[in-house]
Design a protein around this motif. Structure first.
Motif, PDB file in Angstrom:
ATOM      1  N   GLU A 131       0.828  -1.204   0.000  1.00 57.35           N
ATOM      2  CA  GLU A 131       0.000   0.000   0.000  1.00 57.35           C
ATOM      3  C   GLU A 131       0.860   1.251   0.000  1.00 57.35           C
ATOM      4  O   GLU A 131       0.564   2.227  -0.702  1.00 57.35           O
ATOM      5  N   LEU A 132       1.941   1.237   0.770  1.00 53.19           N
ATOM      6  CA  LEU A 132       2.828   2.398   0.807  1.00 53.19           C
ATOM      7  C   LEU A 132       3.517   2.616  -0.537  1.00 53.19           C
ATOM      8  O   LEU A 132       3.740   3.755  -0.951  1.00 53.19           O
ATOM      9  N   LYS A 133       3.860   1.532  -1.220  1.00 51.19           N
ATOM     10  CA  LYS A 133       4.445   1.675  -2.554  1.00 51.19           C
ATOM     11  C   LYS A 133       3.455   2.333  -3.504  1.00 51.19           C
ATOM     12  O   LYS A 133       3.817   3.192  -4.306  1.00 51.19           O
ATOM     13  N   ILE A 157       2.078   9.852  -5.061  1.00 48.50           N
ATOM     14  CA  ILE A 157       2.712  11.091  -4.611  1.00 48.50           C
ATOM     15  C   ILE A 157       3.818  11.511  -5.575  1.00 48.50           C
ATOM     16  O   ILE A 157       4.021  12.698  -5.834  1.00 48.50           O
ATOM     17  N   ASP A 158       4.533  10.542  -6.140  1.00 45.97           N
ATOM     18  CA  ASP A 158       5.556  10.863  -7.139  1.00 45.97           C
ATOM     19  C   ASP A 158       4.938  11.518  -8.370  1.00 45.97           C
ATOM     20  O   ASP A 158       5.541  12.401  -8.985  1.00 45.97           O
ATOM     21  N   SER A 161       7.322  11.078 -11.299  1.00 49.94           N
ATOM     22  CA  SER A 161       6.806  10.159 -12.314  1.00 49.94           C
ATOM     23  C   SER A 161       5.922  10.921 -13.286  1.00 49.94           C
ATOM     24  O   SER A 161       4.935  11.526 -12.880  1.00 49.94           O
ATOM     25  N   LYS A 162       6.277  10.915 -14.569  1.00 53.77           N
ATOM     26  CA  LYS A 162       5.542  11.666 -15.577  1.00 53.77           C
ATOM     27  C   LYS A 162       5.028  10.716 -16.648  1.00 53.77           C
ATOM     28  O   LYS A 162       5.778   9.894 -17.166  1.00 53.77           O
ATOM     29  N   ARG A 163       3.747  10.878 -16.987  1.00 49.51           N
ATOM     30  CA  ARG A 163       3.107   9.949 -17.903  1.00 49.51           C
ATOM     31  C   ARG A 163       3.361  10.303 -19.360  1.00 49.51           C
ATOM     32  O   ARG A 163       3.689   9.457 -20.171  1.00 49.51           O
ATOM     33  N   TYR A 164       3.201  11.561 -19.703  1.00 51.81           N
ATOM     34  CA  TYR A 164       3.351  12.008 -21.087  1.00 51.81           C
ATOM     35  C   TYR A 164       4.479  13.041 -21.200  1.00 51.81           C
ATOM     36  O   TYR A 164       4.336  14.062 -21.841  1.00 51.81           O
ATOM     37  N   LYS A 165       5.589  12.787 -20.515  1.00 50.85           N
ATOM     38  CA  LYS A 165       6.734  13.693 -20.530  1.00 50.85           C
ATOM     39  C   LYS A 165       6.360  15.089 -20.036  1.00 50.85           C
ATOM     40  O   LYS A 165       6.870  16.090 -20.521  1.00 50.85           O
TER      41      LYS A 165
END
Length: 425
Positions: free
Chosen positions: A55-57, A63-64, A70-74
């Motif tokens: 769950e923490l992961k 949160i990232d 963490s970026k989905r579409y740059k």
């Protein structure tokens, strides 16, 4: 980071080396928890360590996305494209082709089997690549089916095009709502910064800085919890463990955490509480002259915040009324019926060439229907397909986080004198 943020807790939980280092700029009071003590509290009969780790992961992954790690579409809100024909033809991942090729291949297989059966059992008089003889008994029986196919194709083309148009209208409307919410939050920020108390040198006073920091923080929480209420991928942030993790990572303060967790969550999303904080904090600042205590500013803030509340409510309205079940069900049946009879209906006119024709028809008709259903889920709550049309909520939140502090730094220094301060009445 700010109190009561933690550092190194993931090393204890995941039993790995510490990945973060924090350097204090001022004197701080820090508490240390060693691995032995941590393991003592984590090995009770009611504690499922593996579940907590998983769950923490998941929480940290969300949160990232919010923080920009963490970026989905740059970094773009949706997948961008280049107008070049060559570039577009080379694309595969996150396209409708990737979604509908299996259906097309399946229907081509059915068509191939039907052609093989005709060649083996019906003793055709025409060559493999020629058009079938319409006078052959088996072909003459397929002619009515071919006529039915044409009627269905006309009907399906019209209805599917309209269905796609309606789906895109909803997607576009949701995109407009997301930007409107950002706009109202920025409006509040620029109103506060432009009218906040300054000293005789035109600099922000200490009370003014505290006010701007508070409003900026509350704006970030409003936006964060808004999307945690409507996007399933961000809902975990509204859970008790999600909020606790946001506290440990410094996204909210201890006082904010205690206030929110003391609320009855059944009374609505946490964004409503944070929205009232924004308004109440502004009204409190007017009483002590940190903001001008005038009717015009008060009414303007009321209008902006009430408009923001209404716009947030529009998200639920749009998602709840996105498309009636009967409509979507009818379109699905119509398209499936068209594609189901296509291998048999097209053979009488195209022969073996019906095989690629069936594949193309399935690719485009099934693809258009899939695209419509994807557009009807702009927040990817159905998790039907990870397409490039889904909105990256993380970008919205990151942009608002940046905007919440933008106006403070933009107006920190003015190119003109403010005489005795902006807020003198």
């Amino acid at each position: 980071m700010r109190p009561p943020a933690m550092v190194g807790e993931m090393a204890l939980l995941m039993d790995q080396d510490r990945l973060a280092t924090v350097t204090a700029k001022t004197n701080v009071v820090a508490f240390r928890l060693d691995r032995a003590s941590f393991n003592h509290f984590m090995t009770g009969p009611l504690v499922k360590t593996e579940d907590i780790k998983a769950e923490l992961k998941e929480i940290d992954l969300v949160i990232d996305k919010v923080s920009g790690v963490s970026k989905r579409y740059k970094g773009n809100i949706i997948q961008q494209y280049k107008p070049s024909r060559r570039w577009l033809w080379r694309q595969w991942r996150a396209t409708i082709l990737q979604q509908s090729w299996k259906a097309a291949a399946t229907m081509m297989l059915v068509s191939t089997c039907f052609v093989a059966i005709i060649r083996i059992f019906c003793e055709p008089t025409w060559a493999m690549g020629q058009i079938p003889d319409p006078n052959t008994p088996v072909i003459s029986r397929l002619v009515p089916l071919s006529q039915l196919f044409k009627y269905l194709m006309t009907l399906a083309t019209f209805i599917l095009a309209f269905f796609l148009s309606e789906a895109y209208s909803l997607w576009r409307g949701m995109y407009v709502i997301t930007r409107k919410i950002q706009g109202r939050l920025n409006d509040i920020g620029i109103l506060v910064v432009s009218t906040v108390e300054r000293d005789e040198e035109g600099k922000f006073t200490k009370k003014g800085i505290v006010l701007m920091d508070d409003i900026g923080q509350y704006i970030r929480l409003v936006h964060l919890f808004t999307w945690a209420s409507f996007s399933k991928k961000f809902q975990i942030l509204s859970t008790s463990r999600g909020m606790s993790r946001m506290l440990s990572r410094g996204i909210m303060s201890r006082h904010e955490y205690n206030t929110l967790t003391s609320l009855n969550s059944s009374h609505g999303g946490y964004q409503h509480a944070c929205l009232t904080w924004v308004l109440t904090r502004c009204l409190t600042a007017m009483k002590d002259n940190t903001l001008p205590n005038d009717r015009a500013l008060r009414e303007l803030l009321f209008n902006k915040i009430c408009d923001l509340r209404g716009t947030i409510a529009d998200i639920a309205d749009a998602l709840d009324g996105r498309m009636p079940l009967a409509y979507a069900h009818f379109v699905q049946l119509l398209v499936d019926s068209l594609l189901f009879i296509s291998p048999f209906a097209l053979y009488s006119e195209l022969g073996m060439w019906s095989i690629p024709a069936v594949g193309l028809l399935t690719l485009f008709y099934a693809g258009l229907l899939d695209l419509s259903k994807i557009l009807l889920d702009p927040l990817d709550n159905d998790m039907y397909y990870d397409a490039s049309v889904n909105v990256d909520i993380g970008v919205l939140i990151r942009e608002t986080n940046a905007g919440s502090a933008r106006w403070k730094f933009a107006a920190e220094t003015l190119p003109f004198e403010t005489n005795e301060g902006i807020n003198c009445v």
